[in-house]
Design an enzyme around this catalytic site. Structure first.
Site, short mmCIF file in Angstrom:
data_model
loop_
_atom_site.label_atom_id
_atom_site.label_comp_id
_atom_site.label_asym_id
_atom_site.label_seq_id
_atom_site.Cartn_x
_atom_site.Cartn_y
_atom_site.Cartn_z
CD GLU A 181 -2.67 1.42 2.48
OE1 GLU A 181 -2.68 0.59 3.06
OE2 GLU A 181 -2.71 2.76 2.43
CB CYS B 204 -3.07 5.34 3.52
SG CYS B 204 -2.24 4.00 4.80
#
Lengths: 527, 527
Positions: free
Chosen positions: A265, A302
């Site tokens: 990620e 994120c």
């Protein structure tokens, strides 16, 4: 328990001898004793060998035994008590309620996967019974289940020192799948890592799991992390971090004699689209919600809302003014590491100095090691002509892109890279326009939100925390939620095996009481 | 219908202008008129652009409309009648019953995916209802479904001119998933490809599918195939062929600015392990079954039994003698292309000339363009010391590896690369030994068979035709069976969407009548 600065390799705790790393107090930048010894290549070799050996035993453990192991890890983490919370606060600069919440989330993830194991649906058990009389050829008996891939390398993330680190989502899903885990600890929170690592080890020993089901390595260079991904016994990689770090691991994995999947990620700016009806009805409220989301955890999520898109007009002006005002009241916040703070300040300075970018507002100053939030604006035309404006500035900085009309807004979306999330703010009058935009968003994001912001990632069954490249390396999966177990599985088919040789999941009597697909149709366990 | 040598780009049929390829009669090596024009870069560009444009419409088609489209393709293929069968026999050298059977299989695959669409389970629909009262924070409404990845590149396979080619498994599963397909036809059967391509186009037009949902390109160089994988609009690749071809595509895909998944099925020698009890009871019968499997379709199956493993003894001697005898009676068979035949002859000559390899038997000679089957033997020790002996010889050649004992046999298995299949032949007395070996096989193969051979791949729900690298590029999936649809999907999560904006699969009223997971538990459509 006292932090020793030790590696955990199978059942052995020992100080690494390849260099040293130190925990750093985020708020002061001061070193914390003791030193953590970096793993040597021999340590790496031993951890991988033990993981590989453990795999043969661990993959055969019952679903119930594995569920109890995950629950035991959760219990052992809680039993670390205040030492863990305090060390984690100290190393990460995150406030205590956040760290306690993250600990709860980490334990919740482990327990959720215990439930996933007891449900057994992840095995995707299928039975296509033999048809001995079929013409022109009989059909064999065919059965299918998912099996674990093999030992998994997990890289701890700086921004979730518990929930995406040593016993975080990747470790929990890999262990649930039946894969041993070798963790490369993040250097931003070595003490937290060691404490959690000891908790995992204690749980493994208490549950009689094979030695090597878990190891924890510190890395004073980059060689151990890279060597871990290159090791032939490692069969998949979980990573949360920067785009440069993630793509480096992808390249190592792709260049192996046996390439392996990398679930990295990496970066996302999480566009938020404000529709005219919503702006007309509640521009100020949206602005307040936006600033709260932007500055949560010093913007170090994120899913932080790094991009606001809207059509120019009174509504957007009201939003911008309200957001700037709310932002001005936000305090500067300690960031995870001095390096992250410096990088954030650099990103903000670049935007502030950009000829086409207007500074709408800043949060309060806070001196060194603290991130001062920032809001900028740019025209869609200028945004479209400078790809750098799409780059993630990790921290509480966001950019408003002012579009002339709906068509230009759609063009901006079409030019976006893959994202973890996309949010739309709408009123009833915006439904038609939103419906047109949804397919564009679906192609570019793993999660679509209405009237909310992407921060706050629910750990549940319908969550996707993943998205098209470069938000993740592999948009086919999620790192949060029960579906994450699928990353670490592969299907195996069994043809004409005598019942006695079939795995329990596929035996005629269905001893595991699984839902199974028979000739493609779902069949309940007791029917 | 007459074969024109034309590309199919969306609705346009036109002769390519970048070089020519010709169909070749496999049995004679003679060229067949007309020439097929190779696609230009402009043709490639147009096919990719149309596929990308079609994606937005095609992905929104209803499951029922897509099911009917797949069924229409099956009908149109059947409607090609004898012209297809004859052309396919001529180009492939495969006998008529095999080609007719393969046509049935191809139609069966398309119809199976129509059933998969109507079932809807592949969407993995999930609903986690909101919990507005939850403390400390309310839970949002979260729903999840799988969506298609985007346009898919499919490479036709030489050895299944129908079932793994223009409208084969990859095309069927990609179209079912909602992905437009651009096929790069295999040069070994261009006429067959054009006929089937026209059938797909006719079905697409009859079903009002968007232009570009399907295109078919011929490639006189390698540039078009490589350019197709590199094109930014292509989001996944399906390939069946050689290891060198597959790994070349993997490298192109990994080097893209946006890397994409490659599902390449590449090479497998499909070990068959003969246990002592089975050999004692029925060595001759196993030998006959083995030779039948080995020589089926001139040995040109991905699942061809290329390796026999057993412990030395009377049983193995009986097996070897019986297999050599049965083999001596097998006729040489026309191979798919002169190139494949030459490569087969080369592989066999290398084994025959290998200092450590004994020739056990050969089939009958048949002159040029015909493969003469071959059986060799080697000691486990010598096998272990020469990695080249693990290389696939594509055709009806197999190698017996004589092991001193069970431990050496296990060692040979541990040294094997990833495989599509592994078969064991056992009697009741072998169960204990087989149970010990099964985990080793499961780690190395996608399908495990008892008392059978891997040739004959059932198209059903519990089939896995895939395996660890290098048998395939990505052992997490299958290219045969209903589970193949998962290759071309990614999950998307929807948070707090008003019911009116949710996709049908996730609306409260469940209009698609899907089984869904609610808070992780399966719920029937009408409950």
């Amino acid at each position: 328990m006292t932090i020793q600065g030790e590696l955990i390799i199978g059942h052995t705790l020992a100080k690494g001898t390849a260099g040293e790393i130190f925990g750093v107090e985020a708020a002061s930048g001061q070193r914390i004793e003791p030193a953590f010894g970096g793993a040597t290549k021999d340590d790496l070799e031993k951890a991988c060998r033990l993981a590989d050996e453990a795999f043969d035993t661990y993959r055969e453990t019952s679903l119930e035994d594995r569920a109890r192991f995950l629950e035991a890890i959760a219990d052992e983490i809680l039993a670390l008590g205040d030492e863990l919370v305090e060390r984690c606060c100290q190393e990460s600069g995150l406030p205590r309620p956040r760290v306690e919440g993250e600990r709860g989330r980490t334990m919740g993830q482990l327990r959720m996967f215990a439930g996933v194991l007891r449900d057994g649906g992840f095995l995707d058990a299928r039975v296509d019974p033999a048809m001995p009389e079929r013409q022109p050829l009989p059909r064999p008996d065919l059965r299918l289940r998912n099996v674990p891939l093999g030992p998994v390398a997990v890289f701890g993330a700086s921004n979730f020192p518990l929930a995406f680190s040593v016993a975080g989502g990747d470790t929990a899903s890999a262990l649930a799948a039946g894969c041993p885990v070798v963790v490369k600890a993040h250097s931003a929170h070595p003490g937290t890592s060691e404490l959690v690592g000891r908790a995992v080890l204690a749980a493994a020993q208490r549950c009689n799991m094979p030695e090597g089901v878990f190891s924890l390595l510190f890395d004073a260079s980059r060689q151990i992390g890279q060597g871990l991904v290159a090791d032939h016994r490692i069969k998949a990689v979980g990573f949360t971090g920067s785009r440069s770090g993630g793509t480096a691991l992808m390249q190592i994995a792709a260049a192996r004699p046996e390439p392996i999947p990398v679930y990295a990620e990496m970066s996302s700016i999480n566009p938020v689209i404000l529709f005219p009806g919503a702006l007309a009805a509640r521009a100020e409220a949206i602005a307040k919600g936006f600033v709260a989301s932007l500055t949560l955890g010093a913007g170090q999520f994120c899913t932080n809302p790094g991009l606001i898109l809207a059509v120019e007009g009174e509504g957007l002006k009201t939003f911008e003014a309200a957001a700037a005002k709310a932002l001005a009241e936000t305090s500067a916040a300690v960031m995870l590491t001095p390096g992250i703070c410096k990088s954030y300040a650099g990103g903000v300075a670049k935007l502030a100095g950009h000829a086409k970018v207007e500074t709408l507002g800043r949060g309060q100053e806070g001196g060194e090691l603290r991130g001062q939030s920032a809001l900028f604006a740019v025209s869609a035309e200028d945004f479209l002509s400078d790809a750098h404006l799409q780059e993630e500035v990790f921290g509480s900085s966001s950019l408003v892109v002012r579009c002339r009309d709906e068509a230009e807004l759609a063009k901006v979306i079409q030019g976006l890279e893959g994202q973890l999330t996309a949010a739309i703010h709408i009123a009833d009058s915006d439904h038609a326009a939103a419906r047109k935009l949804l397919p564009l968003l679906e192609k570019r994001a793993g999660r679509i939100l209405v009237n909310g912001f992407g921060t706050g990632v629910e750990v549940s069954h319908a969550m996707v925390h993943g998205g098209p490249y470069p938000s993740t390396a592999d948009g086919r999966s999620t790192s949060v939620g029960s579906k994450a177990i699928e990353r670490f599985l592969r299907p195996v088919s069994y043809q004409d095996l005598p019942d006695a040789l079939l795995p329990d999941a596929l035996k005629d009597a269905n001893p595991l009481k699984l839902w199974r697909r028979q000739d493609g149709k779902l069949v309940a366990p007791n029917s």
